[in-house]
Write an enzyme that holds these catalytic residues in place. Structure first.
Site, PDB file in Angstrom:
ATOM      1  N   ARG A 265       0.899  -1.120  -0.043  1.00  0.00           N
ATOM      2  CA  ARG A 265      -0.069   0.079  -0.042  1.00  0.00           C
ATOM      3  C   ARG A 265       0.849   1.330  -0.134  1.00  0.00           C
ATOM      4  O   ARG A 265       1.834   1.444   0.868  1.00  0.00           O
ATOM      5  CB  ARG A 265      -0.840   0.104   1.252  1.00  0.00           C
ATOM      6  CG  ARG A 265      -1.669   1.452   1.284  1.00  0.00           C
ATOM      7  CD  ARG A 265      -2.555   1.356   2.752  1.00  0.00           C
ATOM      8  NE  ARG A 265      -3.310   2.572   2.489  1.00  0.00           N
ATOM      9  CZ  ARG A 265      -3.408   3.464   3.620  1.00  0.00           C
ATOM     10  NH1 ARG A 265      -2.716   3.060   4.669  1.00  0.00           N
ATOM     11  NH2 ARG A 265      -3.973   4.739   3.787  1.00  0.00           N
TER      12      ARG A 265
ATOM     13  N   GLU B  17      -7.244   8.712   6.112  1.00  0.00           N
ATOM     14  CA  GLU B  17      -7.635   9.400   7.542  1.00  0.00           C
ATOM     15  C   GLU B  17      -8.090  10.725   7.322  1.00  0.00           C
ATOM     16  O   GLU B  17      -7.628  11.506   7.911  1.00  0.00           O
ATOM     17  CB  GLU B  17      -6.346   9.036   8.557  1.00  0.00           C
ATOM     18  CG  GLU B  17      -6.007   8.046   8.859  1.00  0.00           C
ATOM     19  CD  GLU B  17      -5.197   7.856  10.162  1.00  0.00           C
ATOM     20  OE1 GLU B  17      -4.727   9.031  10.558  1.00  0.00           O
ATOM     21  OE2 GLU B  17      -4.721   6.886  10.450  1.00  0.00           O
TER      22      GLU B  17
ATOM     23  N   TYR C 226      -4.208   1.789  16.071  1.00  0.00           N
ATOM     24  CA  TYR C 226      -3.079   1.384  16.519  1.00  0.00           C
ATOM     25  C   TYR C 226      -3.100   1.349  18.051  1.00  0.00           C
ATOM     26  O   TYR C 226      -2.330   0.666  18.515  1.00  0.00           O
ATOM     27  CB  TYR C 226      -2.078   2.927  16.469  1.00  0.00           C
ATOM     28  CG  TYR C 226      -1.754   3.107  14.840  1.00  0.00           C
ATOM     29  CD1 TYR C 226      -2.391   3.667  13.827  1.00  0.00           C
ATOM     30  CD2 TYR C 226      -0.286   2.778  14.791  1.00  0.00           C
ATOM     31  CE1 TYR C 226      -2.136   3.903  12.640  1.00  0.00           C
ATOM     32  CE2 TYR C 226       0.125   3.143  13.332  1.00  0.00           C
ATOM     33  CZ  TYR C 226      -0.624   3.468  12.484  1.00  0.00           C
ATOM     34  OH  TYR C 226      -0.087   3.806  11.383  1.00  0.00           O
TER      35      TYR C 226
ATOM     36  N   ASN D  14      -7.448   1.915   9.868  1.00  0.00           N
ATOM     37  CA  ASN D  14      -6.177   1.872  10.596  1.00  0.00           C
ATOM     38  C   ASN D  14      -6.327   2.102  11.909  1.00  0.00           C
ATOM     39  O   ASN D  14      -7.391   2.495  12.513  1.00  0.00           O
ATOM     40  CB  ASN D  14      -5.495   3.212  10.137  1.00  0.00           C
ATOM     41  CG  ASN D  14      -5.173   3.557   8.603  1.00  0.00           C
ATOM     42  OD1 ASN D  14      -5.171   2.597   7.885  1.00  0.00           O
ATOM     43  ND2 ASN D  14      -4.488   4.913   8.442  1.00  0.00           N
TER      44      ASN D  14
ATOM     45  N   HIS E  88      -2.945  11.009   0.559  1.00  0.00           N
ATOM     46  CA  HIS E  88      -2.208  10.741   1.751  1.00  0.00           C
ATOM     47  C   HIS E  88      -1.728  12.094   2.305  1.00  0.00           C
ATOM     48  O   HIS E  88      -0.423  12.209   2.591  1.00  0.00           O
ATOM     49  CB  HIS E  88      -1.142   9.536   2.013  1.00  0.00           C
ATOM     50  CG  HIS E  88      -0.950   9.236   3.297  1.00  0.00           C
ATOM     51  ND1 HIS E  88      -1.223   7.723   3.618  1.00  0.00           N
ATOM     52  CD2 HIS E  88      -0.441   9.252   4.496  1.00  0.00           C
ATOM     53  CE1 HIS E  88      -1.037   7.289   4.649  1.00  0.00           C
ATOM     54  NE2 HIS E  88      -0.665   8.416   5.350  1.00  0.00           N
TER      55      HIS E  88
ATOM     56  N   GLU F 179      -3.618   0.114   8.193  1.00  0.00           N
ATOM     57  CA  GLU F 179      -2.313   0.297   8.977  1.00  0.00           C
ATOM     58  C   GLU F 179      -2.528  -0.204  10.390  1.00  0.00           C
ATOM     59  O   GLU F 179      -3.489  -0.120  10.953  1.00  0.00           O
ATOM     60  CB  GLU F 179      -2.316   1.833   9.095  1.00  0.00           C
ATOM     61  CG  GLU F 179      -1.753   2.653   7.824  1.00  0.00           C
ATOM     62  CD  GLU F 179      -1.496   4.261   8.209  1.00  0.00           C
ATOM     63  OE1 GLU F 179      -1.491   4.428   9.215  1.00  0.00           O
ATOM     64  OE2 GLU F 179      -1.859   4.845   7.128  1.00  0.00           O
TER      65      GLU F 179
HETATM   66  C1  GBH Z   1      -1.104   7.321  10.807  1.00  0.00           C
HETATM   67  O1  GBH Z   1      -2.099   7.786  11.497  1.00  0.00           O
HETATM   68  C2  GBH Z   1      -0.964   7.971   9.569  1.00  0.00           C
HETATM   69  O2  GBH Z   1      -1.770   7.501   8.666  1.00  0.00           O
HETATM   70  C3  GBH Z   1       0.514   7.686   9.118  1.00  0.00           C
HETATM   71  O3  GBH Z   1       0.626   8.500   7.867  1.00  0.00           O
HETATM   72  C4  GBH Z   1       1.520   7.807   9.969  1.00  0.00           C
HETATM   73  O4  GBH Z   1       2.926   7.528   9.783  1.00  0.00           O
HETATM   74  C5  GBH Z   1       0.945   6.867  11.181  1.00  0.00           C
HETATM   75  O5  GBH Z   1      -0.195   6.984  11.653  1.00  0.00           O
HETATM   76  C6  GBH Z   1       1.915   6.827  12.301  1.00  0.00           C
HETATM   77  O6  GBH Z   1       2.090   7.948  13.134  1.00  0.00           O
HETATM   78  O7  GBH Z   1       0.319  14.162  18.372  1.00  0.00           O
HETATM   79  O8  GBH Z   1      -1.312  13.557  20.077  1.00  0.00           O
HETATM   80  O9  GBH Z   1      -2.016  15.241  18.510  1.00  0.00           O
HETATM   81  C7  GBH Z   1      -2.406   7.180  12.815  1.00  0.00           C
HETATM   82  C8  GBH Z   1      -3.472   8.366  13.298  1.00  0.00           C
HETATM   83  C9  GBH Z   1      -3.972  10.414  14.108  1.00  0.00           C
HETATM   84  C10 GBH Z   1      -1.965   9.339  15.185  1.00  0.00           C
HETATM   85  C11 GBH Z   1      -3.257  11.800  14.587  1.00  0.00           C
HETATM   86  C12 GBH Z   1      -1.399  10.576  15.403  1.00  0.00           C
HETATM   87  C13 GBH Z   1      -1.899  12.670  16.496  1.00  0.00           C
HETATM   88  C14 GBH Z   1      -1.988  12.612  17.853  1.00  0.00           C
HETATM   89  N1  GBH Z   1      -2.831   9.506  13.880  1.00  0.00           N
HETATM   90  N2  GBH Z   1      -2.440  11.476  15.869  1.00  0.00           N
HETATM   91  S1  GBH Z   1      -1.162  14.010  18.909  1.00  0.00           S
END
Ligand code: GBH
Length: 509
Positions: free
Chosen positions: A107, A197, A340, A338, A152, A407
């Protein structure tokens, strides 16, 4: 396996549902966890985070080029994606990394300003087309199926100068761009993702600290979301009506879904958690994946009411026309998800102020437990059970759509012996496995973020998510496999999670 066969195989697994049901583990040891044949494993990246070559061969400036150049202080290590992983120059080398991992798909995203330097489709930059054609040809030679994200986050700066995603005309411009992609790559690419996202780039970009740095929370973020949803609906209908019969293929959207668990069993906290889910996941999921379509009713009511109390003559959350609701509803072949981490949610105590904000509208308190293992990202703690809950929430509330996990991943300190990453992936895959084979969620594949360390937006190069470590100080930007690469190779090749961790825990390499 030749690529035609592989392609058939993946589409079959992905879209006709062979992966849901009994994986056939009856005769195996209890602890052996296997995914059904056809369940696909891949890795993900994104153009701005890996390509570099920011101003090469006709590419124009994106909002992230502008932002990192003009506001180094807003990037943790004051870095930029000017060079990043240099992937623009490393097509063969990068595809080799994937081949070594034994993956069935990759991807990646295409860079709008590399393909359309002035944002509009009257001029197509041939070098942009050439670069992605080369990448697609190399993937094909290596029997790796491409999964392509159209957007993206690297918007052409010239379109941001018109207001970017807050301008309604962006939906048309995005559809024009999508048409260029489908015309040029529709023959090679069968799995398309319109957006990655939207909450992150609408909330982060127009309401917060990400590019373009709008800082207009509760206002421009909703405008952005509105136009992105319209853009998605238009492109899906265009694909469905014009391209599907020519090229075949499948199209979806990727939405991020951190699991949001009530902090206590009280009615207030359970309601708060559900409100938070609707404002996060439901914002984009409801218009596309629900039976009724349109924004989640709770968002509509809360934002309409708050807007009125703040003296606005109309709601800060724009309204769709009935035709638009219809266009977006059901505009998917699959959901890209996605995931995490997980948060605990309590009811908030915010008062409505004159200055609106998304946080005031949601009005919840969110935290993570101290004893959940930390990672190198402040927002990300290791909570594997939340994955199963998020997947089941999707199954129960959105009519069990086909889900491609686009993701899942984790950042840890630099180093090759990343046993913590191995543990994270293994635990999350077990949770995913239970969601599919115990609960009946239709998940067709799993994508690890990321193939290699890369430019982590406002966190610069300080957070490393890669299966491959990138040495940013070496002239070649050398990639070296971590232990997790060895682990993931084994999973991708066997379809099973190892019983025995010794190889990954005590390895000396
Ligand atoms: C992904 O988003 C992205 O799609 C990808 O590009 C990125 O590399 C990957 O995460 C890893 O970071 O800093 O406390 O305000 C994951 C969801 C949403 C997580 C925004 C981080 C900011 C949190 N992201 N969030 S904060």
């Amino acid at each position: 396996m030749n690529s035609v066969y592989l392609h058939w195989f993946i589409s079959f697994a992905l879209f006709y549902g062979v992966s849901s049901g009994d994986p056939g583990t009856d005769n195996l040891l209890d602890s052996e966890v296997c995914f059904a044949d056809g369940f696909a494993f891949g890795v993900a990246t994104a153009s701005y985070q890996i390509e570099g070559a920011w101003n090469v061969s006709g590419k124009s400036e994106s909002i992230w080029d502008r932002y990192t150049h003009e506001h180094p202080e807003r990037i943790f290590d004051h870095n930029t994606g000017d060079v990043a992983c240099g992937s623009y120059y490393k097509v063969k080398e990068d595809v080799q990394l994937m081949t070594q991992l034994g993956l069935s798909f990759y991807r990646f995203s295409m860079s709008w300003p590399r393909i359309l330097p002035n944002g509009l489709s009257n001029y197509v930059n041939e070098d942009g087309i050439r670069y992605y054609k080369e990448l697609l040809a190399e993937l094909r030679r290596n029997h790796i199926t491409p999964v392509v994200t159209m957007y993206h986050w690297d918007l052409p700066q010239c379109l941001q100068d018109l207001g970017g995603w807050t301008n309604p005309i962006m939906a048309e411009y995005f559809a024009d761009y999508a048409r260029v992609l489908l015309d040029n790559f529709g023959e090679q690419v069968k799995i398309w993702i319109t957006f990655n996202e939207p909450v992150s780039f609408c909330e982060g970009g127009y309401g917060g600290e990400d590019a373009p740095g709008g800082k207009s929370s509760g206002f421009e973020d909703y405008m952005c979301g509105h136009n992105v949803l319209r853009a998605h609906g238009m492109v899906y209908r265009m694909f469905d009506q014009e391209y599907r019969k020519k090229y075949g293929g499948h199209m979806g959207i990727t939405i991020s879904f951190s699991w949001l668990e009530p902090a206590t069993t009280s009615l207030e906290d359970r309601k708060a958690a559900e409100t938070a889910r609707q404002f996060n996941f439901g914002w984009f999921a409801n218009p596309i994946f629900s039976k009724t379509g349109d924004y989640p009713p709770i968002m509509r009511t809360v934002i309409d009411t708050n807007s009125k109390r703040q003296g606005f003559p109309r709601s800060r959350l724009p309204y769709f026309t009935p035709q638009e609701v219809k266009m977006m509803r059901g505009a998917y072949d699959f959901l890209g998800l996605n995931h995490y981490t997980t948060y605990l949610v309590q009811q908030g105590t915010r008062k409505i102020r004159n200055q609106p904000s998304y946080e005031d509208d949601v009005n919840v308190k969110i935290h993570q437990k101290d004893d959940w293992p930390k990672t190198n990202s402040s927002w990300l703690r290791v909570v594997p059970w939340g994955f199963r809950k998020a997947l089941n929430y999707v199954r129960l509330n959105y009519r069990n759509p086909k889900v491609l996990v686009t993701e899942n991943g984790v950042s840890f300190e630099p180093g090759l012996r990343d046993t913590k990453r191995v543990n994270y992936i293994d635990a999350y895959l077990r949770s995913l496995h239970a969601a599919v084979y115990k609960d009946g969620c239709t998940v067709i594949g799993y994508t690890y973020w990321s193939l290699m360390d890369n430019f982590e937006w406002t966190r610069g190069f300080s957070e490393r998510f890669g299966l491959y470590e990138v040495d940013y100080s070496s002239p070649n930007l050398t990639r070296t496999p971590r232990l997790s690469a060895k682990y993931f190779t084994n999973v991708a090749k066997t379809g099973c999670l190892p019983n025995n961790f010794a190889d990954y825990t005590y390895s000396r390499d």
